[in-house]
Design an enzyme around this catalytic site. Structure first.
Site, PDB file in Angstrom:
ATOM      1  N   GLU A  88    -103.414  -6.127   1.611  1.00 48.37           N
ATOM      2  CA  GLU A  88    -103.481  -4.740   2.103  1.00 48.37           C
ATOM      3  C   GLU A  88    -102.889  -4.636   3.505  1.00 48.37           C
ATOM      4  O   GLU A  88    -102.201  -3.662   3.827  1.00 48.37           O
ATOM      5  CB  GLU A  88    -104.920  -4.226   2.092  1.00 48.37           C
ATOM      6  CG  GLU A  88    -105.542  -4.091   0.705  1.00 48.37           C
ATOM      7  CD  GLU A  88    -104.738  -3.182  -0.215  1.00 48.37           C
ATOM      8  OE1 GLU A  88    -104.238  -2.147   0.257  1.00 48.37           O
ATOM      9  OE2 GLU A  88    -104.585  -3.518  -1.403  1.00 48.37           O
ATOM     10  N   ASP A 142     -97.510  -9.062  -0.989  1.00 50.22           N
ATOM     11  CA  ASP A 142     -97.910 -10.387  -1.470  1.00 50.22           C
ATOM     12  C   ASP A 142     -97.317 -11.474  -0.577  1.00 50.22           C
ATOM     13  O   ASP A 142     -97.973 -12.472  -0.258  1.00 50.22           O
ATOM     14  CB  ASP A 142     -97.428 -10.610  -2.912  1.00 50.22           C
ATOM     15  CG  ASP A 142     -98.380  -9.987  -3.931  1.00 50.22           C
ATOM     16  OD1 ASP A 142     -99.473  -9.542  -3.522  1.00 50.22           O
ATOM     17  OD2 ASP A 142     -98.027  -9.946  -5.124  1.00 50.22           O
TER      18      ASP A 142
END
Ligand SMILES: [Zn+2]
Length: 416
Positions: A280, A361
């Site tokens: 996040e 990611d």
């Protein structure tokens, strides 16, 4: 010109509906065809039973969505070329012949109300039949309807001023009304982003400060390492409504906060939660939210400029089944019809969003442990009964997140 627009609109409505039904059916067939075996890269972590549950859950949701797509297309055709909007307009004209702005607002609200009414049975069935059957639903019908009422009231309270501002500017602000409306709309959106976490979200869920001291210090260490300041870590009672888990950031500037679903905290261990949060943070560090907002502002600018021109073209109304020209009808037609014309952008937006996921990611792999993110993703896929084997074309067209297998194999590359 009017008949050309009718032709193009009908053609696109049929083409997009057919495409959506075709993609949905492909997806169901693909998922069912791969129901028999867990993909090898997941065979150690996901049982055949969970895999089949995911396949059946995906199929059930997709089948319902197919029916909804067809019903929505039919309703749009009835409202526009079927003369439904003109009928609503005439009906309100009989009640309130003067006060064009108020009448316009009533016409727009009536049409939007009818459109959302159609969605309620689908949402109800999804919650109390599909989700219930697969063990995800935590809502009662009373909660469902009180949420619906709250959502409608919040929508009305927030939407009414913007709607009146739009109609008022269209009527009195001259040729560049659309530019002024764009400014009002943009400011409104920024204010909403700022007040949503503190004032609106608590109407639907309870937010409590994260109490677990170990986890808290671990997360704060990660936030400091990544140079991120937040106005607190919160746990949301997502479990009150559904057992799906998630984590997110909301707000911006000084109202920025990190929110964890309680369902996420109860399932992942500390390292996994840290890895999810790092992902996040990756979104935040790559300015994905800001870029998305900038893109929306740009699109609404172009859209409103276009509407500024279209509202002066009689063929725009006549071609879409409206005989009586008015500002509010231009706005309403534009709101209802533009998704049909914008559908073609869908795969590009989805692809852009998947690119953002890979970037997040990548950030997570560098600032936390990629292995833990993989473990967290596998657990979330399993517990949310998300399919591991989506139809590749359906996924490319719609999915905001890359398919699990691709995402995990990319993450796995960091650990070697
Ligand atoms: Zn993400």
């Amino acid at each position: 010109m009017a008949s050309t627009l009718t032709f193009v609109f009908v053609f696109l409505l049929i083409a997009t509906t057919a495409t959506r039904i075709w993609l949905g059916s492909r997806h169901i067939n693909y998922v069912q065809a791969h129901r028999g075996a867990v993909p090898t890269s997941f065979s150690g972590n996901i049982t055949l039973e969970s895999h089949q549950k995911a396949a059946d859950y995906t199929s059930a949701k997709s089948k319902l969505a197919l029916i909804e797509v067809a019903v929505q297309a039919l309703l749009l055709a009835v409202l526009t070329i079927g003369g439904g909007l003109q009928w609503i307009d005439d009906a309100w004209f009989n009640v309130l012949p003067g006060h064009e702005i108020i009448r316009g607002a009533l016409v727009i609200c009536s049409a939007l109300f009818i459109s959302s009414l159609i969605d309620i049975p689908f949402e109800y069935y999804k919650t109390f039949s599909v989700d219930e059957k697969f063990g995800f639903n935590k809502m009662t019908p009373a909660m469902f309807f009180s949420d619906l009422l709250k959502h409608s009231l919040v929508g009305l309270v927030l939407g009414a001023p913007i709607l009146f501002a739009a109609l008022w500017l269209m009527q009195g602000a001259g040729e560049y009304w659309w530019f002024y409306l764009w400014v009002v709309w943009s400011v409104f959106n920024i204010v909403m982003l700022a007040v949503y976490p503190t004032f609106i979200a608590p109407l639907f869920n309870k937010f409590t400060p994260l109490a677990d001291e170990n986890l808290k210090s671990r997360i704060e260490a990660l936030l400091t390492k990544c140079g991120f300041k937040s106005q607190g870590l919160f746990v949301m009672d997502g479990s009150a409504r559904s057992s799906h888990g998630n984590a997110y950031f909301t707000g911006f500037g000084s109202s920025k906060r990190v929110v964890f679903f309680d369902t996420l905290l109860s399932r992942l261990n500390e390292q996994e939660i840290e890895a999810v949060l790092a992902h996040e943070l990756g979104h935040f560090k790559h300015h994905h939210v800001i870029k998305r907002i900038a893109m929306l502002f740009f699109m609404s600018f172009v859209g409103l400029a276009l509407l500024g021109w279209l509202m002066n073209q009689t063929w725009f109304y006549n071609g879409l089944g409206v005989t009586e020209i008015s500002n509010y009808m231009a706005l309403l037609l534009f709101l209802l019809v533009s998704p049909v014309f914008l559908f073609i952008l869908r795969p590009f937006m989805a692809s852009y969003s998947r690119k953002n996921e890979f970037e997040a990611d990548d950030y997570a792999a560098k600032h936390a442990d990629a292995n833990h993110l993989v473990d967290a993703l596998v657990k979330l896929y399993r517990d949310n009964a998300s399919t591991l084997t989506p139809d590749p074309l359906h996924s490319a067209f719609y999915d905001s997140h890359p398919p699990a297998s691709i995402r995990i194999s990319k993450l796995a590359a960091y650990t070697h």
